[in-house]
Write an enzyme that holds these catalytic residues in place. Structure first.
Site, mmCIF file in Angstrom:
data_model
loop_
_atom_site.group_PDB
_atom_site.id
_atom_site.type_symbol
_atom_site.label_atom_id
_atom_site.label_comp_id
_atom_site.label_asym_id
_atom_site.label_seq_id
_atom_site.Cartn_x
_atom_site.Cartn_y
_atom_site.Cartn_z
ATOM 1 N N CYS A 16 0.830 -1.203 0.000
ATOM 2 C CA CYS A 16 0.000 0.000 0.000
ATOM 3 C C CYS A 16 0.870 1.261 0.000
ATOM 4 C CB CYS A 16 -0.857 0.036 1.254
ATOM 5 S SG CYS A 16 -1.745 -1.483 1.551
ATOM 6 N N ARG B 260 4.586 0.242 -6.639
ATOM 7 C CA ARG B 260 4.580 -0.695 -5.522
ATOM 8 C C ARG B 260 3.511 -1.768 -5.698
ATOM 9 N NH1 ARG B 260 6.470 2.427 -0.759
ATOM 10 N NH2 ARG B 260 5.101 1.190 0.545
ATOM 11 N N TRP C 58 -3.179 -2.346 -1.368
ATOM 12 C CA TRP C 58 -2.838 -3.672 -1.887
ATOM 13 C C TRP C 58 -3.433 -4.634 -0.869
ATOM 14 C CZ3 TRP C 58 0.103 -8.089 -0.940
ATOM 15 C CH2 TRP C 58 0.388 -8.848 -2.067
ATOM 16 N N ASN D 97 -1.200 1.663 6.380
ATOM 17 C CA ASN D 97 -0.362 0.599 5.804
ATOM 18 C C ASN D 97 0.018 -0.326 6.948
ATOM 19 O OD1 ASN D 97 -0.419 1.892 3.415
ATOM 20 N ND2 ASN D 97 1.749 2.447 3.351
ATOM 21 N N GLY D 98 0.078 -1.628 6.688
ATOM 22 C CA GLY D 98 0.469 -2.563 7.740
ATOM 23 C C GLY D 98 -0.650 -3.541 8.029
ATOM 24 N N GLU E 277 15.090 -24.986 -7.753
ATOM 25 C CA GLU E 277 14.765 -23.558 -7.757
ATOM 26 C C GLU E 277 16.000 -22.728 -8.114
ATOM 27 O OE1 GLU E 277 12.268 -21.826 -7.956
ATOM 28 O OE2 GLU E 277 12.799 -19.847 -7.224
ATOM 29 N N LYS F 226 16.065 -20.251 -11.325
ATOM 30 C CA LYS F 226 16.351 -18.809 -11.207
ATOM 31 C C LYS F 226 17.433 -18.401 -12.197
ATOM 32 C CE LYS F 226 13.788 -17.520 -9.706
ATOM 33 N NZ LYS F 226 12.550 -17.926 -9.173
ATOM 34 N N GLU G 196 16.141 -18.565 -15.814
ATOM 35 C CA GLU G 196 15.149 -17.513 -16.117
ATOM 36 C C GLU G 196 15.790 -16.171 -16.438
ATOM 37 O OE1 GLU G 196 11.054 -18.053 -13.617
ATOM 38 O OE2 GLU G 196 12.833 -17.749 -12.408
ATOM 39 N N HIS H 260 23.585 -41.111 -12.809
ATOM 40 C CA HIS H 260 22.728 -41.709 -13.834
ATOM 41 C C HIS H 260 22.582 -40.813 -15.061
ATOM 42 C CE1 HIS H 260 21.760 -44.874 -11.055
ATOM 43 N NE2 HIS H 260 21.391 -43.986 -10.155
ATOM 44 N N LYS I 156 5.093 -12.341 -15.564
ATOM 45 C CA LYS I 156 4.917 -12.481 -14.112
ATOM 46 C C LYS I 156 3.724 -13.354 -13.793
ATOM 47 C CE LYS I 156 5.942 -11.573 -9.912
ATOM 48 N NZ LYS I 156 7.049 -12.451 -9.516
#
Ligand code: G6P
Length: 612
Positions: free
Chosen positions: A2, A27, A76, A102-103, A485, A489, A492, A508, A607
């Site tokens: 936010c 943001r 948000w 915010n929070g 992962e 990364k 990508e 193997h 995204k």
């Protein structure tokens, strides 16, 4: 995340506030709103982009140009779906007080009930609305704006950056901070307050950084800062010397780097209010499971795509280890077309950062169609997956802008940990074991910091291997998905071909690739299979391969087998992925930057993949 802007001065507040909100757009947000003040309070809130709010304001017959005081917000969603109603500012029942926040207010449920008993009309699903009522209650009680805010703040648990206006005090704005940033811009006869300097710099470069547990009482040409004990605090006025372009990234070169470094906070936010030390379990009310459901569940199926699929694999290890429930992990794209065998005793959990991935959504619908309960783990409140699931858990990781997922992944892993302990405590895990585990989990966010501190060493390693054409990532047990992962990364964002494997599978096939041009990343923590991993490392060494090892702090032996070592604090092996992934994120980042790649928007990737 936010965004907040507040203004008091001589200019038309509406245009200052709208401009400010636009500076905070990067943001991420899902709705916005504005409150303007003179002897009356005017509020307008709209779901969607700021342009929707602007359209609404432009369509009014009312002349807004006379307002010189106001507050505004981009929301948000965390509690309650994105909607006009849930957008900020929130207004108290009598219409006197307006607040942007915010929070997260952790005790909002209790406060909500108490305020309802006192006759306040709760109209939104948010945690923030109660702040407006609470402040109104205490301002009326003490007949003083500032005192009322102070007393209300005492009742709040959680994090906040708030900015408040009152119809009865038309020439004042009060703001307070605890865990959510607020900056005061001090101009000539005007003051602007915002959650981010980017909304301020157009008007002034003189700022005061409000610290946690501070309150500031603002008028057009004066302000006074206090601590929560109402003692005056003198704050230095500082000059902003940043380049406006970089502010959105908080001084980081890329959103991805910022998001990697935000993980201490984002993981903390994921667990906020959810770890229960006394009962040794996690509170996940959103699962919407009844006590009897737990005994009926005989199998859990975790479904996801991409990075979220890796967190699902970690979830499999965690749930099987702690809750002793068999887990299957499925690619959403495969699950949806394979006519899956499901029974009433299955529970499906779909994991999706965006909550919109087409394959994951289709898998959810397929499972529901077959009469199975589906839970969603997502970062986006009100997303389609969140809405269509029978229950679930929000990540609360804040918006992730870099296409390659980093902080959403660590928050997903944290949710998997909390789901595992939640189920485990309903089954065989003792109170004491639960308590010990909760204690260990609570320490994780801070330990992420020690991983971030390795960034300099990782940058040096990246410099050495930035021109490699292939990379291999190896790990065993719960580190195997971390290896996957790490490889994803790198692939990508740097376009280097990289593979992740369970270390023992190397013989193997992948072993055929090993020569002096192949860097191999081993996640080799000191655990019961450490000896086996060391054997794999020796096999790589014997063939001239270069080894980067992620190893346990205090392991003096490892440098005998590895060319480079990054140490990880000695934590419970099952909880360690949330730490071991961090150096791998940083390694990909630095290599990609050194190769001149567009880190935040890698080629061909999106995204949120809302097409099949
Ligand atoms: C895309 C993104 C990945 C993400 C995957 C799944 O491929 O580029 O970063 O992991 O989608 O997305 P989700 O939003 O469902 O987690």
């Amino acid at each position: 995340m936010c965004g907040i802007v507040g203004y008091i001065g001589t200019k038309a507040a509406t245009s200052v506030l709208l401009k400010g909100l636009k500076c905070l757009e990067y943001r991420g947000y899902d709705s916005s709103g504005i409150a303007l003040l003179n002897d009356s309070l005017f509020v307008c809130k709209k779901k969607g982009k700021i342009i929707e709010l602007e359209k609404e304001l432009n369509g009014l017959s009312k002349d807004l140009s006379t307002y010189t005081v106001g507050i505004a917000h981009t929301r948000w969603a965390t509690h309650g779906e994105p909607s006009d109603l849930n957008a900020h500012p929130h207004v108290s029942s009598s219409g006197k007080i307006a607040v942007v926040h915010n929070g997260i207010i952790e005790n909002f449920q209790i406060l909500r009930e108490k305020l309802a008993l006192k006759g306040f009309k709760i109209t939104t699903q948010t945690d923030s609305e109660i702040i407006a009522h609470l402040i109104e209650y205490y301002v009326d009680k003490y007949n003083d704006f500032l005192t009322g805010v102070f007393v209300a703040l005492e009742k709040l648990e959680g994090t906040y950056g708030i900015v408040v206006v009152s119809r009865d005090y038309p020439d004042r704005i009060i703001a307070a901070r605890n865990g959510s940033p607020l900056i005061l811009g001090v101009g000539e006869g005007e003051i602007i307050i915002a959650s981010d300097a980017s909304a301020i710099v157009e008007y002034t470069r003189k700022v005061i950084y409000i610290d946690d547990r501070e309150v500031v009482d603002i008028q057009r040409d004066s302000y006074q800062t206090y601590d929560l004990l109402q003692k005056q605090v003198e704050k230095p006025v500082e000059d902003i010397d940043w380049d406006i372009e970089t502010i959105g990234k908080k001084g980081y070169d890329h959103f991805m780097l910022k998001e990697i470094f935000e993980q201490v906070e984002s993981v903390k936010n994921t667990c906020r209010g959810r770890l229960l030390t006394e009962t040794g379990t996690s509170r996940l009310d959103g699962l919407n499971l009844k006590p009897e459901d737990f005994s009926e569940i005989k199998r859990i199926i975790l479904i996801a795509c991409g990075t979220s699929w890796h967190s699902a694999l970690i979830g499999e290890y965690l749930i099987e280890e702690y809750a002793r429930i068999p887990v299957d992990v499925e690619y959403a794209s495969e699950f949806r077309y394979k006519n899956p065998i499901l029974t009433k005793s299955d529970l499906v959990i779909v994991i999706s950062q965006s909550g919109e991935t087409a394959d994951t959504l289709a898998a959810l619908r397929e499972a529901k169609q077959k009469g199975v309960k589906v839970l969603g783990v997502t970062n986006i409140v009100g997303s389609t997956i969140a809405r269509e699931s029978d229950g679930g858990v929000y990540l609360h990781a804040g918006p992730e802008i870099g296409v390659a997922s980093t902080k959403a992944f660590s928050s997903q892993v944290m949710v998997m940990i909390m789901i595992a302990i939640h189920f485990a405590r309903r089954k065989d895990m003792s109170l004491e074991s639960g308590q010990v585990l909760i204690e260990k989990i609570e320490k994780l966010p801070q330990l992420i910091q020690s991983m971030l501190d390795t960034a300099g060493d990782i940058k040096n390693i990246a410099e050495i291997y930035k021109n490699a054409s292939n990379f291999l990532y190896l790990g065993r047990g719960v580190q195997f998905p971390v290896a996957l992962e790490g490889a994803l990364k790198l692939k990508e964002i740097s376009y280097i071909h990289a593979e992740g494997y369970p270390a023992a599978e190397m013989k193997h096939g992948p072993i055929a690739l090993i020569d002096e041009n192949l860097p191999v990343v081993f996640i080799a923590l000191k655990d019961s299979i450490y000896g086996k991993i060391v054997s794999n490392m020796q096999e790589v060494r014997a063939r001239g391969g270069k080894i980067i090892a992620i190893a346990t702090e205090g392991d003096n032996e490892i440098s005998n087998y590895a060319d480079h070592v990054i140490f990880v604090p000695d934590v419970d092996r099952m909880l360690s992925p949330i730490l071991t992934v961090v150096p791998l994120q940083l390694l990909s980042y630095y290599i990609a930057v050194m190769r001149g790649c567009n880190v935040d928007q890698p080629r061909n990737l999106a995204k949120s993949v809302t097409v099949e």
